[in-house]
Scaffold this motif. Structure first.
Motif, PDB file in Angstrom:
ATOM      1  N   THR A   1       0.855  -1.196   0.000  1.00  0.00           N
ATOM      2  CA  THR A   1       0.000   0.000   0.000  1.00  0.00           C
ATOM      3  C   THR A   1       0.885   1.237   0.000  1.00  0.00           C
ATOM      4  O   THR A   1       1.747   1.398   0.867  1.00  0.00           O
TER       5      THR A   1
ATOM      6  N   SER B   1      -2.235  -5.153   2.289  1.00  0.00           N
ATOM      7  CA  SER B   1      -3.251  -4.664   1.364  1.00  0.00           C
ATOM      8  C   SER B   1      -3.826  -3.355   1.884  1.00  0.00           C
ATOM      9  O   SER B   1      -3.600  -2.970   3.044  1.00  0.00           O
ATOM     10  N   ALA B   2      -4.604  -2.688   1.057  1.00  0.00           N
ATOM     11  CA  ALA B   2      -5.233  -1.436   1.483  1.00  0.00           C
ATOM     12  C   ALA B   2      -6.191  -1.682   2.639  1.00  0.00           C
ATOM     13  O   ALA B   2      -6.298  -0.863   3.554  1.00  0.00           O
TER      14      ALA B   2
ATOM     15  N   GLY C   1      -5.598   0.231   6.039  1.00  0.00           N
ATOM     16  CA  GLY C   1      -6.587   1.286   6.246  1.00  0.00           C
ATOM     17  C   GLY C   1      -6.812   1.681   7.697  1.00  0.00           C
ATOM     18  O   GLY C   1      -6.737   2.867   8.033  1.00  0.00           O
TER      19      GLY C   1
ATOM     20  N   TYR D   1      -4.091   6.981  -0.289  1.00  0.00           N
ATOM     21  CA  TYR D   1      -3.358   5.720  -0.455  1.00  0.00           C
ATOM     22  C   TYR D   1      -3.950   4.889  -1.579  1.00  0.00           C
ATOM     23  O   TYR D   1      -5.103   5.072  -1.986  1.00  0.00           O
TER      24      TYR D   1
ATOM     25  N   GLU E   1      -3.450   0.718  -3.589  1.00  0.00           N
ATOM     26  CA  GLU E   1      -2.965  -0.645  -3.374  1.00  0.00           C
ATOM     27  C   GLU E   1      -2.223  -1.172  -4.590  1.00  0.00           C
ATOM     28  O   GLU E   1      -2.643  -0.978  -5.739  1.00  0.00           O
TER      29      GLU E   1
ATOM     30  N   ALA F   1      -2.014   7.282  -5.360  1.00  0.00           N
ATOM     31  CA  ALA F   1      -2.065   7.760  -3.983  1.00  0.00           C
ATOM     32  C   ALA F   1      -2.164   9.281  -3.938  1.00  0.00           C
ATOM     33  O   ALA F   1      -2.882   9.852  -3.104  1.00  0.00           O
TER      34      ALA F   1
ATOM     35  N   GLN G   1      -8.865   6.387   0.060  1.00  0.00           N
ATOM     36  CA  GLN G   1      -8.245   5.413  -0.842  1.00  0.00           C
ATOM     37  C   GLN G   1      -8.535   5.817  -2.272  1.00  0.00           C
ATOM     38  O   GLN G   1      -9.581   6.401  -2.577  1.00  0.00           O
TER      39      GLN G   1
END
Length: 585
Positions: free
Chosen positions: A322, A380-381, A385, A413, A415, A430, A447
């Motif tokens: 990420t 991962s996002a 998160g 952000y 991924e 991002a 995101q």
């Protein structure tokens, strides 16, 4: 026969050891020579970078005089009344200034000291050797440096020219002329030249002219430099290039003949040579770390961060990660209200906080300015998160000058590899997500979503001040204290009082809310506002009608709709919209 064989071994093995040892030694010597050259190049490159940065800072410090003269001219609407006194004070603070000049419409009118004037009132646009640079400066609204050229005192100088523009009532700009600082060319370079010579380096400083790509030598310790290390920077409309090489060239410091003789003891010296190689390698690593580390925060700089991320992505092309872009909200306000040192403390505080929270799971770096970046490895996002959300919404505090200050951040952000498969594309996503946060009002987290594109970003092109200054309504902001100082007034409010400029409006009203309200209405208005704000269930809003007297003596009735707000930087302030009686319907 056996005896002959042993004799042969006794001769062959020492010969083999000697030859092999000599070959190893020659290889080591060759490697040492290359490493020494690399170390010398790293040192010369670092010197070029350091002294180029110092030279740029000297230019900045010396050319502050052009900025100050420009502000004086704009404040006074033309030629400053105390030019000679102001110029004398500026020259006392900067030893590199030869003279300060003012050139309305490009014609040199004032020169301090007067002895620096070469002839009468020169028209810069009529001088063949200067018309190109001054035209470039005026047309591009750019501060430029021209020279070096010969001065009347017999030495050389550099002219720093800053164009000055006034804004007309219709919004167009009018060219006033130039504020000019003439720098002593030998003096401003003297410290750099002396330091480089003291450290046994040869150098050459070259520059282009504004609008021209050809380099011309400004200062050099020798005519020819052999494969020098160079550092370039852009200042004053010119590209500057500083080239550095060792005084003795790139040859190794140890004599080759003596090195060959020392090869006879190669076996004994092998351990020492290995240690020396390790030392040289350590030196190279140190220089590499310096080149990849941000000096203020200790994080990766842009180059170091990009290298670390690219290397990790090459090794883990399918593993999730990420990317995060972080920006301090209203960072310019932190600098403007508290000083740039306070801004530096905020940057260092954010860097330390990022290291404490993320260094175990992420690469963290500083892109530049108030923008930071991170790559969460193997996350991962969805996994990153919650961690990012807590970091984005918390209140960040730092201490400066004995006081505790706060700031907020915005984060975007994306991924990898789901939303992008290259480093540059990943951080572009991002960055787009960061702009989405800015569009929502800052201090938050977002995101990346594919619909966040240029159409959404275009909203950020409209600054809040531009919007407020052109809205069809009179807007006023003032402090909710005894002085009631006016902090902001838009054009509609200025024109409501029959004024043309903010300065004229502030002078007429004494810069206070009391100066806006009719004297006979002021006490009633203050009482009404206080009662409405203090009323049970109040949301901090008020509405009151009162009279104003414009600068032309016209009496008008206005509706004042205000709201009391607590702010971090100004404390309690009123945001007010004033509606003229003619617009109440």
């Amino acid at each position: 026969m056996k005896r002959n064989a042993n004799r042969y071994k006794r001769r062959l093995i020492p010969l083999a050891v000697f030859v092999v040892g000599l070959l190893i030694f020659l290889l080591i010597v060759s490697r040492l020579a290359k490493n020494e050259e690399m170390m010398m190049r790293d040192r010369c490159s670092l010197n070029a970078q350091i002294y180029a940065d110092e030279l740029e800072k000297d230019f900045n410090r010396s050319s502050i005089a052009t900025d100050m003269m420009a502000y004086m001219i704009m404040d006074e609407g033309g030629m400053p009344r105390n030019f000679a006194k102001a110029a004398a004070g500026m020259m006392q603070r900067s030893p590199y200034i030869d003279s300060i000049q003012l050139a309305p419409d490009g014609i040199i009118a004032d020169v301090y000291p007067e002895s620096a004037r070469i002839i009468g009132k020169e028209n810069l646009f009529a001088l063949p050797d200067r018309v190109q640079s001054v035209t470039y400066s005026r047309d591009n609204k750019a501060t430029i440096i021209q020279g070096p050229f010969q001065l009347s005192e017999g030495h050389e100088g550099l002219a720093v020219r800053q164009p000055i523009f006034f804004e007309n009532p219709d919004g167009t700009e009018r060219f006033w002329g130039f504020s000019i600082v003439v720098l002593k060319a030998p003096d401003i370079f003297e410290s750099m030249a002396n330091d480089l010579k003291a450290t046994h380096n040869e150098y050459r400083l070259s520059k282009t002219e504004p609008g021209d790509d050809e380099y011309h030598v400004v200062l050099a310790s020798r005519e020819y430099l052999d494969r020098p290390e160079a550092q370039t920077f852009f200042y004053g409309g010119c590209y500057w290039k500083l080239e550095v090489m060792p005084e003795r060239g790139w040859q190794p410091s140890f004599p080759l003949v003596l090195s060959f003789l020392l090869g006879l003891g190669i076996v004994l010296l092998l351990t020492g040579m290995t240690m020396l190689l390790l030392k040289l390698q350590e030196r190279r690593s140190h220089l590499h770390r310096m080149a990849n580390t941000d000096s203020l925060t200790g994080l990766y700089n842009r180059q170091g961060f990009d290298e670390a991320v690219s290397k990790w992505l090459r090794k883990h092309p399918e593993e999730k990660a990420t990317a995060v872009i972080i920006d301090i909200d209203n960072f310019k306000l932190v600098n403007d209200l508290n000083s740039h040192r306070a801004g530096d403390e905020a940057l260092k505080n954010l860097a330390r906080t990022m290291q404490q929270h993320f260094s175990d799971v992420a690469f963290v770096g500083r892109n530049g300015g108030d923008e930071f970046c991170a790559l969460f490895r193997g996350m991962s996002a969805a996994e990153a998160g919650p961690l990012l959300d807590g970091f984005a919404t918390r209140r960040h505090l730092f201490r400066y000058d004995g006081k505790v200050h706060s700031y907020t951040i915005s984060m975007g952000y994306a991924e990898y590899p789901t939303q992008a498969r290259s480093r540059s594309s990943l951080f572009q996503c991002a960055d787009a997500a960061l702009y989405a946060v800015k569009l929502r009002g800052k201090q938050g987290l977002s995101q990346y979503q594919p619909h966040v594109g240029e159409a959404g970003r275009s909203q950020l092109a409209f600054g809040l001040q531009d919007i407020a200054m052109h809205l069809p309504g009179a807007i006023l902001i003032y402090k909710a204290d005894e002085q009631e100082e006016i902090l902001f007034a838009n054009l509609e409010l200025i024109h409501l009082f029959d004024c043309d400029t903010l300065e004229e409006f502030l002078a007429y009203t004494n810069g206070t809310f009391r100066g806006i309200v009719h004297p006979d209405d002021y006490d009633r208005v203050e009482t009404s506002i206080d009662e409405q704000i203090a009323a049970s269930g109040s949301t901090g809003t008020d509405a009151v009608v009162y009279r104003i007297i414009t600068k032309k003596g016209r009496l008008r009735r206005v509706l004042d709709k205000g709201r009391l707000v607590d702010t971090d930087f100004y404390g309690r302030i009123f945001y007010v919209v004033l509606l003229d009686e003619s617009s109440w319907d």
